[in-house]
Write a protein that holds these residues in place. Structure first.
Motif, PDB file in Angstrom:
ATOM      1  N   SER A 150       0.822  -1.212   0.000  1.00  0.00           N
ATOM      2  CA  SER A 150       0.000   0.000   0.000  1.00  0.00           C
ATOM      3  C   SER A 150       0.856   1.262   0.000  1.00  0.00           C
ATOM      4  O   SER A 150       0.311   2.371  -0.061  1.00  0.00           O
ATOM      5  N   GLN A 151       2.154   1.109   0.084  1.00  0.00           N
ATOM      6  CA  GLN A 151       3.067   2.254   0.077  1.00  0.00           C
ATOM      7  C   GLN A 151       3.348   2.715  -1.347  1.00  0.00           C
ATOM      8  O   GLN A 151       3.485   1.893  -2.270  1.00  0.00           O
ATOM      9  N   GLY A 152       3.477   4.000  -1.523  1.00  0.00           N
ATOM     10  CA  GLY A 152       3.790   4.533  -2.840  1.00  0.00           C
ATOM     11  C   GLY A 152       5.108   4.024  -3.383  1.00  0.00           C
ATOM     12  O   GLY A 152       5.242   3.791  -4.588  1.00  0.00           O
ATOM     13  N   ASP A 153       6.094   3.856  -2.495  1.00  0.00           N
ATOM     14  CA  ASP A 153       7.421   3.416  -2.948  1.00  0.00           C
ATOM     15  C   ASP A 153       7.354   2.113  -3.735  1.00  0.00           C
ATOM     16  O   ASP A 153       8.026   1.950  -4.756  1.00  0.00           O
ATOM     17  N   VAL A 154       6.562   1.148  -3.240  1.00  0.00           N
ATOM     18  CA  VAL A 154       6.486  -0.157  -3.901  1.00  0.00           C
ATOM     19  C   VAL A 154       5.872  -0.015  -5.285  1.00  0.00           C
ATOM     20  O   VAL A 154       6.357  -0.596  -6.269  1.00  0.00           O
ATOM     21  N   ASN A 155       4.816   0.759  -5.382  1.00  0.00           N
ATOM     22  CA  ASN A 155       4.159   0.941  -6.671  1.00  0.00           C
ATOM     23  C   ASN A 155       5.034   1.728  -7.645  1.00  0.00           C
ATOM     24  O   ASN A 155       5.089   1.411  -8.842  1.00  0.00           O
ATOM     25  N   GLU A 156       5.740   2.727  -7.150  1.00  0.00           N
ATOM     26  CA  GLU A 156       6.655   3.481  -8.004  1.00  0.00           C
ATOM     27  C   GLU A 156       7.800   2.598  -8.479  1.00  0.00           C
ATOM     28  O   GLU A 156       8.251   2.703  -9.638  1.00  0.00           O
ATOM     29  N   ALA A 157       8.261   1.730  -7.609  1.00  0.00           N
ATOM     30  CA  ALA A 157       9.328   0.811  -7.996  1.00  0.00           C
ATOM     31  C   ALA A 157       8.874  -0.100  -9.128  1.00  0.00           C
ATOM     32  O   ALA A 157       9.636  -0.375 -10.075  1.00  0.00           O
ATOM     33  N   MET A 158       7.628  -0.578  -9.056  1.00  0.00           N
ATOM     34  CA  MET A 158       7.137  -1.461 -10.116  1.00  0.00           C
ATOM     35  C   MET A 158       6.956  -0.704 -11.433  1.00  0.00           C
ATOM     36  O   MET A 158       7.166  -1.275 -12.513  1.00  0.00           O
ATOM     37  N   VAL A 159       6.581   0.564 -11.365  1.00  0.00           N
ATOM     38  CA  VAL A 159       6.479   1.366 -12.586  1.00  0.00           C
ATOM     39  C   VAL A 159       7.832   1.434 -13.280  1.00  0.00           C
ATOM     40  O   VAL A 159       7.956   1.174 -14.486  1.00  0.00           O
ATOM     41  N   PHE A 160       8.880   1.783 -12.531  1.00  0.00           N
ATOM     42  CA  PHE A 160      10.219   1.898 -13.109  1.00  0.00           C
ATOM     43  C   PHE A 160      10.708   0.549 -13.620  1.00  0.00           C
ATOM     44  O   PHE A 160      11.285   0.455 -14.705  1.00  0.00           O
ATOM     45  N   ALA A 161      10.480  -0.506 -12.835  1.00  0.00           N
ATOM     46  CA  ALA A 161      10.961  -1.831 -13.221  1.00  0.00           C
ATOM     47  C   ALA A 161      10.337  -2.273 -14.535  1.00  0.00           C
ATOM     48  O   ALA A 161      11.013  -2.808 -15.417  1.00  0.00           O
ATOM     49  N   SER A 162       9.031  -2.067 -14.671  1.00  0.00           N
ATOM     50  CA  SER A 162       8.347  -2.463 -15.891  1.00  0.00           C
ATOM     51  C   SER A 162       8.746  -1.601 -17.078  1.00  0.00           C
ATOM     52  O   SER A 162       8.979  -2.099 -18.182  1.00  0.00           O
ATOM     53  N   SER A 163       8.831  -0.308 -16.857  1.00  0.00           N
ATOM     54  CA  SER A 163       9.137   0.620 -17.948  1.00  0.00           C
ATOM     55  C   SER A 163      10.500   0.347 -18.571  1.00  0.00           C
ATOM     56  O   SER A 163      10.685   0.480 -19.785  1.00  0.00           O
ATOM     57  N   TYR A 164      11.467  -0.048 -17.744  1.00  0.00           N
ATOM     58  CA  TYR A 164      12.836  -0.213 -18.237  1.00  0.00           C
ATOM     59  C   TYR A 164      13.285  -1.670 -18.307  1.00  0.00           C
ATOM     60  O   TYR A 164      14.447  -1.946 -18.605  1.00  0.00           O
ATOM     61  N   GLY A 165      12.376  -2.600 -18.035  1.00  0.00           N
ATOM     62  CA  GLY A 165      12.750  -4.007 -18.103  1.00  0.00           C
ATOM     63  C   GLY A 165      13.845  -4.373 -17.123  1.00  0.00           C
ATOM     64  O   GLY A 165      14.770  -5.122 -17.452  1.00  0.00           O
ATOM     65  N   ALA A 166      13.749  -3.847 -15.906  1.00  0.00           N
ATOM     66  CA  ALA A 166      14.801  -4.070 -14.912  1.00  0.00           C
ATOM     67  C   ALA A 166      14.792  -5.518 -14.426  1.00  0.00           C
ATOM     68  O   ALA A 166      13.724  -6.071 -14.145  1.00  0.00           O
ATOM     69  N   PRO A 167      15.959  -6.140 -14.295  1.00  0.00           N
ATOM     70  CA  PRO A 167      16.036  -7.533 -13.816  1.00  0.00           C
ATOM     71  C   PRO A 167      15.871  -7.622 -12.300  1.00  0.00           C
ATOM     72  O   PRO A 167      16.826  -7.823 -11.547  1.00  0.00           O
ATOM     73  N   VAL A 168      14.643  -7.453 -11.851  1.00  0.00           N
ATOM     74  CA  VAL A 168      14.356  -7.433 -10.420  1.00  0.00           C
ATOM     75  C   VAL A 168      13.189  -8.360 -10.122  1.00  0.00           C
ATOM     76  O   VAL A 168      12.248  -8.461 -10.904  1.00  0.00           O
ATOM     77  N   VAL A 169      13.270  -9.050  -8.990  1.00  0.00           N
ATOM     78  CA  VAL A 169      12.195  -9.912  -8.520  1.00  0.00           C
ATOM     79  C   VAL A 169      11.608  -9.291  -7.253  1.00  0.00           C
ATOM     80  O   VAL A 169      12.341  -9.039  -6.282  1.00  0.00           O
ATOM     81  N   PHE A 170      10.317  -9.036  -7.270  1.00  0.00           N
ATOM     82  CA  PHE A 170       9.600  -8.520  -6.113  1.00  0.00           C
ATOM     83  C   PHE A 170       9.010  -9.711  -5.357  1.00  0.00           C
ATOM     84  O   PHE A 170       8.225 -10.475  -5.929  1.00  0.00           O
ATOM     85  N   ILE A 171       9.379  -9.865  -4.090  1.00  0.00           N
ATOM     86  CA  ILE A 171       8.865 -10.968  -3.281  1.00  0.00           C
ATOM     87  C   ILE A 171       8.061 -10.395  -2.117  1.00  0.00           C
ATOM     88  O   ILE A 171       8.615  -9.820  -1.182  1.00  0.00           O
ATOM     89  N   CYS A 172       6.751 -10.553  -2.218  1.00  0.00           N
ATOM     90  CA  CYS A 172       5.849 -10.106  -1.156  1.00  0.00           C
ATOM     91  C   CYS A 172       5.545 -11.287  -0.252  1.00  0.00           C
ATOM     92  O   CYS A 172       4.928 -12.267  -0.681  1.00  0.00           O
ATOM     93  N   GLN A 173       5.966 -11.211   1.003  1.00  0.00           N
ATOM     94  CA  GLN A 173       5.586 -12.216   1.988  1.00  0.00           C
ATOM     95  C   GLN A 173       4.260 -11.763   2.616  1.00  0.00           C
ATOM     96  O   GLN A 173       4.248 -10.940   3.528  1.00  0.00           O
ATOM     97  N   ASN A 174       3.185 -12.297   2.094  1.00  0.00           N
ATOM     98  CA  ASN A 174       1.863 -11.954   2.623  1.00  0.00           C
ATOM     99  C   ASN A 174       1.639 -12.775   3.880  1.00  0.00           C
ATOM    100  O   ASN A 174       1.190 -13.919   3.822  1.00  0.00           O
TER     101      ASN A 174
END
Length: 369
Positions: free
Chosen positions: A177-201
């Motif tokens: 729910s934090q803006g940082d996480v959503n902003e990070a996904m925007v950048f990652a998708s836009s630039y094809g960044a080799p990053v794995v997001f792991i959410c421990q729900n």
């Protein structure tokens, strides 16, 4: 490994029920999406994962005890999340770089943490971390979700370097729910960044249940950013291991990936929290029946890999690891309070001198009291 789960047009997979390879009773399951990524996992590999999980639970228990005894200022337990952390961390390459939150004790273990590394930050000692260059792991991050931005930034550096490393970042359901996480996904998708997001729900953002902030599976959010996602049974270490391999494959091929590991925080948020004030005991009992250690132990015993003698040896090794952590904690020398000003600047600084004098006066009032 080149197996792909779904066409690129079907980014979100396994959203209705978390994908599993071992059920809560320790029985093997077949899943065509994950099975290829676990095909080479032998009995000895499963036993090694179990060994790590046993050690992690014992280290975590010792951390809570040290805090209760006044040796640590705080501790963030990971009881119940052992499979999510060990299964994912053991799927990484040594040169992949991890950006954790504050609860990833198991990831630290898998990355080769030394006994004192687990407690230095929680004790507030000089350095307050491990060596990130040795561990390939950034320091624990207290600010909720901030590490996701750091991970994407590092992943963009990987792109510029032309490396096949991956950046991996861990966070909880509350952080989504934090803006940082959503902003990070925007950048990652836009630039094809080799990053794995792991959410421990783990179902609780301190005292807020996940249902309050997410009416649908969290993994369903990532495709909105153009990121493939998978919802996994986070208490199934084999499924987590296989899913992380899938996610890393996506990242190395030029697409970020998102994993929602559905697990449960069986202890408090931190040692400053009392979960009995907001959590139904029946819910805790339900999840105790899905204990990640008991699940893997049942499988290993049925398949003849784990005997009483081996289990006793693993417990003894875990006790030794916990005792080494305790010894390292008690053996730390806390520097003098005013030393916090040492090394801030290379040259003397009048403003810093004034702050040092103010702090000294404050400490004097404490001594008088």
């Amino acid at each position: 490994m080149s197996t792909h789960l779904d066409p690129i047009t079907d980014l979100a997979v396994g959203l209705e029920q978390p994908v599993s390879l071992i059920d809560p009773h320790g029985r093997r399951l077949q899943d065509p999406r994950l099975a290829p990524y676990a095909a080479d996992v032998a009995a000895a590999d499963l036993l090694a994962l179990y060994r790590d999980m046993v050690a992690l639970r014992r280290i975590d228990t010792e951390g809570v005890a040290l805090q209760r005894q006044g040796q640590l200022g705080l501790w963030a337990p990971c009881l119940g999340q052992e499979a999510a952390q060990i299964g994912s961390a053991r799927a990484l390459r040594n040169d992949d770089v991890v950006f954790p939150s504050y609860r990833e004790t198991g990831v630290m273990l898998a990355r080769g943490a030394q006994p004192g590394d687990y407690v230095r930050m929680w004790r507030g000692e000089e350095g307050s971390s491990y060596d990130p260059a040795v561990m390939h792991m950034a320091p624990l991050q207290i600010i909720i979700g901030a590490q996701t931005l750091h991970a994407v930034g590092y992943a963009l550096g990987i792109l510029h370097d032309g490396s096949d490393q991956a950046a991996v970042t861990y966070f909880g359901d509350g952080a989504t729910s934090q803006g940082d996480v959503n902003e990070a996904m925007v950048f990652a998708s836009s630039y094809g960044a080799p990053v794995v997001f792991i959410c421990q729900n783990n179902h609780w953002a301190i005292s807020e249940p996940v249902a309050v902030q997410s009416q649908h599976p969290i993994a369903g959010r990532a495709p909105g950013f153009g990121i493939p996602s998978l919802r996994v049974d986070g208490n199934d270490v084999l499924a987590v291991f296989a899913a992380t391999r899938w996610a890393l494959e996506q990242a190395r091929a030029g697409s970020p990936a998102f994993l929602e590991l559905v697990t449960y925080r069986m202890g408090p948020h931190t040692t400053a929290d009392d979960p009995t004030r907001y959590r139904d005991p029946a819910e805790l009992e339900y999840w105790r029946g899905r204990d990640p250690l008991a699940r893997l132990e049942a499988l290993l015993r049925v398949e003849g890999t784990l005997t009483d003698e081996i289990a006793a040896g693993l417990a003894s090794d875990a006790d030794e690891a916990a005792m080494q952590m305790r010894a390292a904690c008690l053996g730390m020398t806390t520097r003098a309070p005013l030393a916090v000003f040492d090394g801030v600047y290379a040259e003397p600084h009048t403003g810093l001198d004034e702050e040092r004098a103010d702090y000294a006066r404050y400490l004097a009032t404490l001594a008088e009291a």
